[in-house]
Scaffold this active site. Sequence first.
Site, PDB file in Angstrom:
ATOM      1  N   MET B 159      53.889 -13.004  63.904  1.00 32.06           N
ATOM      2  CA  MET B 159      54.798 -14.145  63.910  1.00 32.06           C
ATOM      3  C   MET B 159      54.840 -14.774  62.511  1.00 32.06           C
ATOM      4  O   MET B 159      54.964 -14.068  61.530  1.00 32.06           O
ATOM      5  CB  MET B 159      54.394 -15.150  64.983  1.00 32.06           C
ATOM      6  CG  MET B 159      54.198 -14.520  66.355  1.00 32.06           C
ATOM      7  SD  MET B 159      55.719 -13.802  67.008  1.00 32.06           S
ATOM      8  CE  MET B 159      55.177 -13.400  68.662  1.00 32.06           C
ATOM      9  N   SER B 160      54.680 -16.085  62.445  1.00 36.10           N
ATOM     10  CA  SER B 160      54.843 -16.744  61.145  1.00 36.10           C
ATOM     11  C   SER B 160      53.673 -16.542  60.196  1.00 36.10           C
ATOM     12  O   SER B 160      53.738 -16.997  59.052  1.00 36.10           O
ATOM     13  CB  SER B 160      55.101 -18.235  61.342  1.00 36.10           C
ATOM     14  OG  SER B 160      56.364 -18.413  61.938  1.00 36.10           O
ATOM     15  N   VAL B 161      52.630 -15.859  60.640  1.00 36.10           N
ATOM     16  CA  VAL B 161      51.612 -15.419  59.681  1.00 36.10           C
ATOM     17  C   VAL B 161      52.285 -14.543  58.623  1.00 36.10           C
ATOM     18  O   VAL B 161      51.850 -14.470  57.472  1.00 36.10           O
ATOM     19  CB  VAL B 161      50.466 -14.672  60.406  1.00 36.10           C
ATOM     20  CG1 VAL B 161      49.564 -13.934  59.435  1.00 36.10           C
ATOM     21  CG2 VAL B 161      49.654 -15.655  61.260  1.00 36.10           C
ATOM     22  N   THR B 162      53.375 -13.900  59.019  1.00 34.43           N
ATOM     23  CA  THR B 162      54.199 -13.135  58.080  1.00 34.43           C
ATOM     24  C   THR B 162      54.545 -13.956  56.846  1.00 34.43           C
ATOM     25  O   THR B 162      54.560 -13.446  55.716  1.00 34.43           O
ATOM     26  CB  THR B 162      55.506 -12.699  58.778  1.00 34.43           C
ATOM     27  OG1 THR B 162      55.197 -12.070  60.022  1.00 34.43           O
ATOM     28  CG2 THR B 162      56.305 -11.757  57.891  1.00 34.43           C
ATOM     29  N   LYS B 163      54.866 -15.233  57.064  1.00 34.47           N
ATOM     30  CA  LYS B 163      55.291 -16.077  55.949  1.00 34.47           C
ATOM     31  C   LYS B 163      54.222 -16.133  54.861  1.00 34.47           C
ATOM     32  O   LYS B 163      54.531 -16.141  53.669  1.00 34.47           O
ATOM     33  CB  LYS B 163      55.589 -17.500  56.447  1.00 34.47           C
ATOM     34  CG  LYS B 163      56.762 -17.618  57.401  1.00 34.47           C
ATOM     35  CD  LYS B 163      56.973 -19.074  57.834  1.00 34.47           C
ATOM     36  CE  LYS B 163      58.245 -19.280  58.635  1.00 34.47           C
ATOM     37  NZ  LYS B 163      58.229 -18.694  59.980  1.00 34.47           N
TER      38      LYS B 163
END
Lengths: 443, 443
Positions: B159-163
């Site tokens: 999820m936003s760990v991607t960011k």
Amino acid sequence: MDTPTRQPSPALAALLSILATGTALAAAPSPAYPDADASDPARLRWMAGSPPPPDRLLRFDDGSYFRFPALRWSVSNFRQLMPTVNVSRGLSAPAPLPRALRDDIDDVVFQPMGANRPMSWKESLKANYTDGIVVLHKGRIVYERYFGVLNPQGQHGAMSVTKSFVGTLAAMLVAEGELDPSRRVAGYVPELGSSAFGNATVRQLMDMTTGIRFSEDYADPDAEVWAHAAAGNPLPKAQDYTGPRSYYEFLQTVKPEGRHGEAFHYRTANTDALGWVLARVSGRSVAQLLSERVWSRLGAEQDAYMTVDSTGTPFAGGGLNTGLRDLARFGEMIRNNGFFNGRQVLPAAAVADIRRGGDPAAFTQAGYTLLAGWTYRDMWWVTHNAHGAFAARGVHGQALYIDPKAEMVIARFASHPVAGNAANDPTSLPAYHALARHLMGER
Amino acid sequence: MDTPTRQPSPALAALLSILATGTALAAAPSPAYPDADASDPARLRWMAGSPPPPDRLLRFDDGSYFRFPALRWSVSNFRQLMPTVNVSRGLSAPAPLPRALRDDIDDVVFQPMGANRPMSWKESLKANYTDGIVVLHKGRIVYERYFGVLNPQGQHGAMSVTKSFVGTLAAMLVAEGELDPSRRVAGYVPELGSSAFGNATVRQLMDMTTGIRFSEDYADPDAEVWAHAAAGNPLPKAQDYTGPRSYYEFLQTVKPEGRHGEAFHYRTANTDALGWVLARVSGRSVAQLLSERVWSRLGAEQDAYMTVDSTGTPFAGGGLNTGLRDLARFGEMIRNNGFFNGRQVLPAAAVADIRRGGDPAAFTQAGYTLLAGWTYRDMWWVTHNAHGAFAARGVHGQALYIDPKAEMVIARFASHPVAGNAANDPTSLPAYHALARHLMGER
């Protein structure tokens, strides 16, 4: 197409190319196709840029991805176009493939079928639009080349080479006593009871001698191959679509034609039906079974993957994608009667059953003029030549060619503009045999 | 939804969950949700069987895959639902993660935020619907657990760990002098010139202090987040669809709101815009850049992958999927200031810039009541606590938590029924800090 209302969608038409059989097509590419250099997908910069320019953008839904020469990019990037399931290699170290590269192979010369002049090995790779090729001799890499957008870290569609993996899994379960080849298909998959598959034996599925109606004539909008592809297409169906919605639903609609066990007919639906049998017997999808029983024991250096339909069923008839060297590892394991990576990966009896070959009388009836004397067994093509060579074959030139006498394995990925292997056999089969003799020290 | 005609499709609504921010949501799951055991995806047998029974069949196009509890299966199987691009680990051997498992961690006790009674570490894993968790202490695995359908060979949506991965790549290029953080975005991506991003600086993108109109209010059918998700949805668009057709097309439509550089606003579109900048600067997609510069140098044991839109652009704001141990390897590399696997994977200056943190005044304005004193820098969350801890965070409970003083890294995948992290922070953040103190020998 005569009836526009039945005309398959572009995405569907593209998917169909994956299914295309090796039956008689033009023996050479039409001069209308650009050659290997002109169609090089790296040079054409498909999908390069942020974003790619419109004329280099390939899409799944409009079918653009599978038109030549664009397909030369797509065959190395199927996962970017459609949903897939992983075939895990596990987490252990890869089994080393020792290298003993030779510089004399490019100059091996052979006589292409139907040609007036000889051709060199090196020339053949461009003539048949090779994307990557690895040659093992006595278990060592003696030759390795990549072209276009494929590299050692990439995966490439194996097309119908997938069938040989599925047939091998079936032969494995037979050898282990888990699968009875003489049992009727409906005994394993009751849902197929009223289809043509129901009263065929598992062995007839494995050797593609079922009597089923399954036309792969693309010019005929009523051909079953269209319904098969539409069912397996992972995109949402059109609102007015009334046909089967998955591979399994499609298989239940297949009607009988002819009698089981009499003639070999190369029909993709047999492999999907066999995949269903394997799933029922093992309690695992074909992808899971391949991972657990083969890929994770082989010392593969990369995960493989399979395309899936919208219900998550892997496309047993043609959906496998692998790294090139891993395809070679699989071939080397088969050449060594199931032994590789320090262990008996598959029962030797399973490989023996493949190598023995199928029924010559059944094969003859299929009319493969370029493959005289061959048979088909456990979804492998068996040459019955003096070297005992046998092969897995997929459209557009995918090949895993095993020559036991020469102790040679050739893994090749390609993107020939013509789907049927009759288009690349003239420049590949004689080349393989010439190389085998060369490696044996003959000339 | 007030206006049914604008109501997003189920697939679109489901995609949106991936984008959900960490802004104030209910601080605890509604009692209407089944607990971790009752919602266990292995026990519920999603997508099991050949074919799965209708009530266990999850599909992308109808959004069924992302309804709780089904999402507990889907977060470990995104690639089976949509197209993806590989993030290759290369072909070399994985970097070993030594094991020094401890049996005292399950009993570590902490006080959940807002709770009356203490909770054990072991209890917390079920309370916040953990799918897998690895704890490294001084570079060794001291704790490792998997639940449901995740296992060491699987990949899970970050999820936003991607960011934080994307922000790290940007910090890397800044440290190497390839990317100028003070330059205007339009200087790198002229196509963004007339959007709100155009006159923001790259630094403002990296720290999410741009002034852009990007509502993530799902109750508002006109919220920009719907248009973002519709643009990135890889399925074919409806015939009457007139909006942007890719992430890049969407970004060009973003309008200004407020002034750049004043306040932190957690908005996914910033990361996608940063991804575009990185693609232009490096000549590589975010997935390629991540593979070449980090994943292949990290000694990852598995390939990672990213979801893509219909033009092949990876979803920089939330599309990464990795193995759990590999997420821990990445965290350990960051903890060691970029050094891991015997090499300086990232410039130490890039990591120093992350750890330094962002502008406290800008962060305060975002109103995160549970994250008082934190800042946001290079798309990482920096706690500024006594241990100097900082974290990557994604909806439904994804986390990479790095505590330098305790020499601890925690990688966690989860599938909490509530998207916003405010729902799981009360049982995770205090647990992490308690474990850090425990590992330091305090208590």
